[in-house]
Structures are given as C-alpha cells and as structure tokens.
Design a protein around this motif. Structure first.
Motif, PDB file in Angstrom:
ATOM      1  N   LEU A 170      40.548   1.730  57.210  1.00 14.34           N
ATOM      2  CA  LEU A 170      41.039   1.182  55.943  1.00 14.34           C
ATOM      3  C   LEU A 170      40.739   2.130  54.788  1.00 14.34           C
ATOM      4  O   LEU A 170      41.588   2.352  53.919  1.00 14.34           O
ATOM      5  CB  LEU A 170      40.394  -0.182  55.680  1.00 14.34           C
ATOM      6  CG  LEU A 170      40.990  -1.385  56.407  1.00 14.34           C
ATOM      7  CD1 LEU A 170      40.191  -2.644  56.072  1.00 14.34           C
ATOM      8  CD2 LEU A 170      42.453  -1.585  56.046  1.00 14.34           C
ATOM      9  N   ILE A 171      39.536   2.700  54.783  1.00 13.66           N
ATOM     10  CA  ILE A 171      39.168   3.637  53.730  1.00 13.66           C
ATOM     11  C   ILE A 171      40.030   4.889  53.787  1.00 13.66           C
ATOM     12  O   ILE A 171      40.518   5.388  52.773  1.00 13.66           O
ATOM     13  CB  ILE A 171      37.677   3.997  53.843  1.00 13.66           C
ATOM     14  CG1 ILE A 171      36.820   2.757  53.549  1.00 13.66           C
ATOM     15  CG2 ILE A 171      37.314   5.128  52.901  1.00 13.66           C
ATOM     16  CD1 ILE A 171      35.343   2.984  53.753  1.00 13.66           C
ATOM     17  N   ILE A 172      40.246   5.400  55.010  1.00 14.44           N
ATOM     18  CA  ILE A 172      41.089   6.591  55.171  1.00 14.44           C
ATOM     19  C   ILE A 172      42.518   6.310  54.722  1.00 14.44           C
ATOM     20  O   ILE A 172      43.161   7.130  54.050  1.00 14.44           O
ATOM     21  CB  ILE A 172      41.061   7.060  56.638  1.00 14.44           C
ATOM     22  CG1 ILE A 172      39.654   7.548  57.004  1.00 14.44           C
ATOM     23  CG2 ILE A 172      42.085   8.181  56.876  1.00 14.44           C
ATOM     24  CD1 ILE A 172      39.471   7.843  58.477  1.00 14.44           C
ATOM     25  N   SER A 173      43.042   5.124  55.067  1.00 13.28           N
ATOM     26  CA  SER A 173      44.410   4.778  54.681  1.00 13.28           C
ATOM     27  C   SER A 173      44.541   4.607  53.177  1.00 13.28           C
ATOM     28  O   SER A 173      45.617   4.842  52.614  1.00 13.28           O
ATOM     29  CB  SER A 173      44.852   3.503  55.400  1.00 13.28           C
ATOM     30  OG  SER A 173      44.089   2.393  54.986  1.00 13.28           O
TER      31      SER A 173
ATOM     32  N   SER B 155      56.375   4.984  59.991  1.00 17.98           N
ATOM     33  CA  SER B 155      55.865   6.042  60.865  1.00 17.98           C
ATOM     34  C   SER B 155      55.042   5.459  62.002  1.00 17.98           C
ATOM     35  O   SER B 155      54.478   4.369  61.886  1.00 17.98           O
ATOM     36  CB  SER B 155      55.018   7.035  60.065  1.00 17.98           C
ATOM     37  OG  SER B 155      53.846   6.405  59.595  1.00 17.98           O
ATOM     38  N   SER B 156      54.976   6.207  63.102  1.00 18.98           N
ATOM     39  CA  SER B 156      54.180   5.749  64.245  1.00 18.98           C
ATOM     40  C   SER B 156      52.688   5.747  63.914  1.00 18.98           C
ATOM     41  O   SER B 156      51.928   4.927  64.442  1.00 18.98           O
ATOM     42  CB  SER B 156      54.450   6.642  65.459  1.00 18.98           C
ATOM     43  OG  SER B 156      54.138   7.998  65.165  1.00 18.98           O
ATOM     44  N   GLN B 157      52.254   6.675  63.013  1.00 20.16           N
ATOM     45  CA  GLN B 157      50.845   6.718  62.639  1.00 20.16           C
ATOM     46  C   GLN B 157      50.395   5.409  62.012  1.00 20.16           C
ATOM     47  O   GLN B 157      49.259   4.957  62.229  1.00 20.16           O
ATOM     48  CB  GLN B 157      50.583   7.867  61.656  1.00 20.16           C
ATOM     49  CG  GLN B 157      50.676   9.246  62.260  1.00 20.16           C
ATOM     50  CD  GLN B 157      52.095   9.787  62.229  1.00 20.16           C
ATOM     51  OE1 GLN B 157      53.044   9.043  62.003  1.00 20.16           O
ATOM     52  NE2 GLN B 157      52.233  11.084  62.452  1.00 20.16           N
ATOM     53  N   PHE B 158      51.276   4.769  61.246  1.00 17.55           N
ATOM     54  CA  PHE B 158      50.923   3.507  60.604  1.00 17.55           C
ATOM     55  C   PHE B 158      50.598   2.441  61.639  1.00 17.55           C
ATOM     56  O   PHE B 158      49.587   1.734  61.522  1.00 17.55           O
ATOM     57  CB  PHE B 158      52.085   3.037  59.713  1.00 17.55           C
ATOM     58  CG  PHE B 158      51.878   1.658  59.129  1.00 17.55           C
ATOM     59  CD1 PHE B 158      51.168   1.502  57.959  1.00 17.55           C
ATOM     60  CD2 PHE B 158      52.396   0.534  59.759  1.00 17.55           C
ATOM     61  CE1 PHE B 158      50.967   0.250  57.417  1.00 17.55           C
ATOM     62  CE2 PHE B 158      52.199  -0.728  59.228  1.00 17.55           C
ATOM     63  CZ  PHE B 158      51.483  -0.872  58.050  1.00 17.55           C
ATOM     64  N   TRP B 159      51.431   2.323  62.662  1.00 21.10           N
ATOM     65  CA  TRP B 159      51.227   1.279  63.665  1.00 21.10           C
ATOM     66  C   TRP B 159      50.040   1.598  64.567  1.00 21.10           C
ATOM     67  O   TRP B 159      49.362   0.684  65.062  1.00 21.10           O
ATOM     68  CB  TRP B 159      52.508   1.078  64.465  1.00 21.10           C
ATOM     69  CG  TRP B 159      53.589   0.515  63.602  1.00 21.10           C
ATOM     70  CD1 TRP B 159      54.599   1.206  62.973  1.00 21.10           C
ATOM     71  CD2 TRP B 159      53.741  -0.852  63.210  1.00 21.10           C
ATOM     72  NE1 TRP B 159      55.368   0.354  62.232  1.00 21.10           N
ATOM     73  CE2 TRP B 159      54.879  -0.916  62.358  1.00 21.10           C
ATOM     74  CE3 TRP B 159      53.040  -2.018  63.496  1.00 21.10           C
ATOM     75  CZ2 TRP B 159      55.310  -2.108  61.797  1.00 21.10           C
ATOM     76  CZ3 TRP B 159      53.461  -3.206  62.939  1.00 21.10           C
ATOM     77  CH2 TRP B 159      54.580  -3.248  62.105  1.00 21.10           C
ATOM     78  N   ILE B 160      49.763   2.893  64.776  1.00 20.18           N
ATOM     79  CA  ILE B 160      48.549   3.270  65.511  1.00 20.18           C
ATOM     80  C   ILE B 160      47.314   2.842  64.723  1.00 20.18           C
ATOM     81  O   ILE B 160      46.369   2.277  65.286  1.00 20.18           O
ATOM     82  CB  ILE B 160      48.528   4.785  65.788  1.00 20.18           C
ATOM     83  CG1 ILE B 160      49.670   5.167  66.744  1.00 20.18           C
ATOM     84  CG2 ILE B 160      47.186   5.211  66.372  1.00 20.18           C
ATOM     85  CD1 ILE B 160      49.831   6.660  66.931  1.00 20.18           C
ATOM     86  N   TRP B 161      47.340   3.093  63.404  1.00 20.76           N
ATOM     87  CA  TRP B 161      46.243   2.676  62.548  1.00 20.76           C
ATOM     88  C   TRP B 161      46.057   1.163  62.607  1.00 20.76           C
ATOM     89  O   TRP B 161      44.927   0.669  62.648  1.00 20.76           O
ATOM     90  CB  TRP B 161      46.486   3.095  61.094  1.00 20.76           C
ATOM     91  CG  TRP B 161      46.084   4.494  60.748  1.00 20.76           C
ATOM     92  CD1 TRP B 161      46.871   5.481  60.244  1.00 20.76           C
ATOM     93  CD2 TRP B 161      44.778   5.082  60.877  1.00 20.76           C
ATOM     94  NE1 TRP B 161      46.154   6.634  60.052  1.00 20.76           N
ATOM     95  CE2 TRP B 161      44.870   6.416  60.431  1.00 20.76           C
ATOM     96  CE3 TRP B 161      43.554   4.596  61.332  1.00 20.76           C
ATOM     97  CZ2 TRP B 161      43.767   7.270  60.432  1.00 20.76           C
ATOM     98  CZ3 TRP B 161      42.455   5.455  61.325  1.00 20.76           C
ATOM     99  CH2 TRP B 161      42.566   6.766  60.880  1.00 20.76           C
TER     100      TRP B 161
END
Length: 300
Positions: free
Chosen positions: A246-249, A258-264
């Motif tokens: 959450l902090i990184i996002s 993006s696929s990175q969002f759903w991985i997160w």
C-alpha cells in the motif's frame, strides 16, 4: 477485454476476496450470536468482532471499487473510495489494538507501566474502538477535500490556466495528500510492530527461563508458547504484506488497467484472506462453532 494475465489475477483476486468475506462473515456471525445472548463480549472478542466487520466491508468495497474502476474508467466513484478509506484505516487500527491487547495480556514484563496496562486494558477496549472509528471518519475528510477542492476545480479550457491547475493538482497530491496517507498508514503499523516485538521478546525470555529450569521441549506450557511465538511471526508477515505494498502504491500509483495493479491487489489482500482462517483455527470458541457447522449445518 482484459488480457489473459489480467483475467487470471482478476479471478485470483475475486476468489481470494470471497474467501476473506466468508471467513470474516463466519467470525461476525459466531461472535454476533454470543453478543445477542449475553449483550456483552470479552474485550479480545470485541476487538476481533470489530476487525472482522471492518475487513468484511473493506473486502467488498475493494472488489466493487477495483472492478468499477477497470470497466468504467471514465466514471471514478468517489463514494466507494471514501468507504474504502474509512474501512481501511479502521482495519489498521483494529489490527493494531488486537496486537496491543495480546502484548499487554500475555507479556511477562514487570515494568509498572505494563502492570498498570494489564490491569486496565480491558476497560480501555471499548474506548479504543470508538476512537478508532472517529479517527477513521475524520481521515475520510481528506478524500472529500482532494475531490471537491482540487480535482473538481473548474476547467476554463485555457491552456495556461489548465497547466497551472494540473500543477496545483500534482503539488497538492505530492506534498499534502500523499504524506498524509503515508502518515495514516505508518502510525498504527508502528504501534503494531512495537507491540509484536515486545511480545516476542517476552515470550522468548519466558521460554529461556523454562529451559533453564529443565522444562523439556515436550512440556505443554512450552508448546503453548512456541505456538504463540509462531503465530506472532505469521501475523507480522501478513500485516507487513498488507502495509508495504500500500505504501509503495501510494508513492508510485499503478494504473488499474495494468497487470501490475492486479498483482498488487492479490498480494495486498492475501493477508486478509489468510489471517481470519488462522484466527478461527486458533480460537477454541470459533473452532467449536466451525466443527458444529460442518457436522450439523442445520444447527449452525
């Protein structure tokens, strides 16, 4: 249409979310029935019930918010974001109070502050929960300000004014809203981390004293402390896996398409789906209710 990779993580996130909703719903029903019977709950169960309720609504809000943002990117839902902020902050504080409660009740420290807290912590629990809700509600003012005072300012169409407006939006997000959100996340996490470290230190010292007095590894009391110590490490890993992404996002927002969002999302909410199951299996009350439901569904 989402790509196969995004679709895979969407389905994974949805299954993970359904597991969290069912587990937290089970805890709410069991503790809710007990509260209805006696109109009271032990302090630890009171925190657990509050945590399960906040996680239940947090998970539903996350599902609705993520899928709504993906399939209707032009229509950003302010209200879902506000509800998510409220339940997210409440979840952080309730998780922190659960760790503090266990730390005070179980730790063997003899410092006067710990002894004073051990005697009075049960009385403080309802007030801690109430203040957590008030803090969460006050923090929800931030999304209102962000939406209506900054992002909803009129756009005249003039290029220079539009550039200035974009600069204001970026500056307000970077120098006010983002530090505020990071501050909101780190305060309860710091309390949680300190409480967990203190409790682990206390349990390790207690285990060392037991070994010094020739208590074997098969001693029942030793086994209880080892189990508690393992649960704390597990709890810490799950909570950290929720906080850090959450902090990184917040520092580097990722687009929902993006696929990175759903991985997160899968990583962030993994703890919320795993931890309730762990709480159920390690609570004699919840474990009995689960066995009763599995063996006699109609009675449950």
């Amino acid at each position: 249409m989402p790509s196969l990779l995004i679709l895979f993580f969407m389905i994974f996130f949805l299954l993970e979310s359904m597991a969290a909703i069912i587990e937290n719903g089970f805890i709410i029903i069991v503790l809710g029935r007990e509260w209805v019977r006696s109109w009271s709950l032990p302090p630890g169960d009171m925190i657990l019930a509050s945590l399960s309720i906040s996680r239940f609504f947090l998970q539903w809000t996350a599902i609705l918010n993520d899928f709504y943002a993906y399939f209707s990117p032009a229509n950003n839902s302010t209200y879902l974001g506000i509800i998510w902020n409220f339940t997210n902050v409440a979840t952080f504080w309730f998780t922190t109070w659960l760790a503090v409660f266990y730390c005070v009740k179980i730790s063997s420290f003899t410092h006067p502050v710990f002894l004073w807290l051990k005697w009075r912590i049960s009385r403080f629990v309802p007030w801690l929960l109430l203040w957590s809700l008030l803090i969460s509600a006050l923090i929800c003012i931030s999304p209102f300000l962000k939406t209506y005072l900054v992002f909803q300012l009129p756009d005249t169409g003039n290029y220079s004014e539009k550039t200035t407006l974009d600069d204001m939006r970026y500056a307000s997000h970077r120098h006010f809203f983002m530090p505020l959100q990071l501050f909101i996340l780190l305060i309860p996490f710091s309390f949680f981390l300190v409480s967990t470290i203190l409790l682990i230190s206390s349990l390790c010292r207690h285990m060392g004293n037991m070994q010094h007095h020739s208590a074997g590894p098969q001693d029942p009391s030793m086994q209880v402390h080892i189990t508690t110590l393992k649960s704390l490490f597990f709890f810490l890993i799950l909570y950290t896996s929720y906080v850090l992404p959450l902090i990184i996002s917040l520092r580097a927002p990722i687009l929902v398409c993006s696929s990175q969002f759903w991985i997160w999302e899968v990583v962030i909410y993994a703890g919320i789906s795993i931890h309730p199951a762990f709480l159920i299996l390690n609570s004699s009350k919840l474990r009995r209710a689960l066995k009763k439901m599995l063996h006699d569904p109609e009675a449950a």
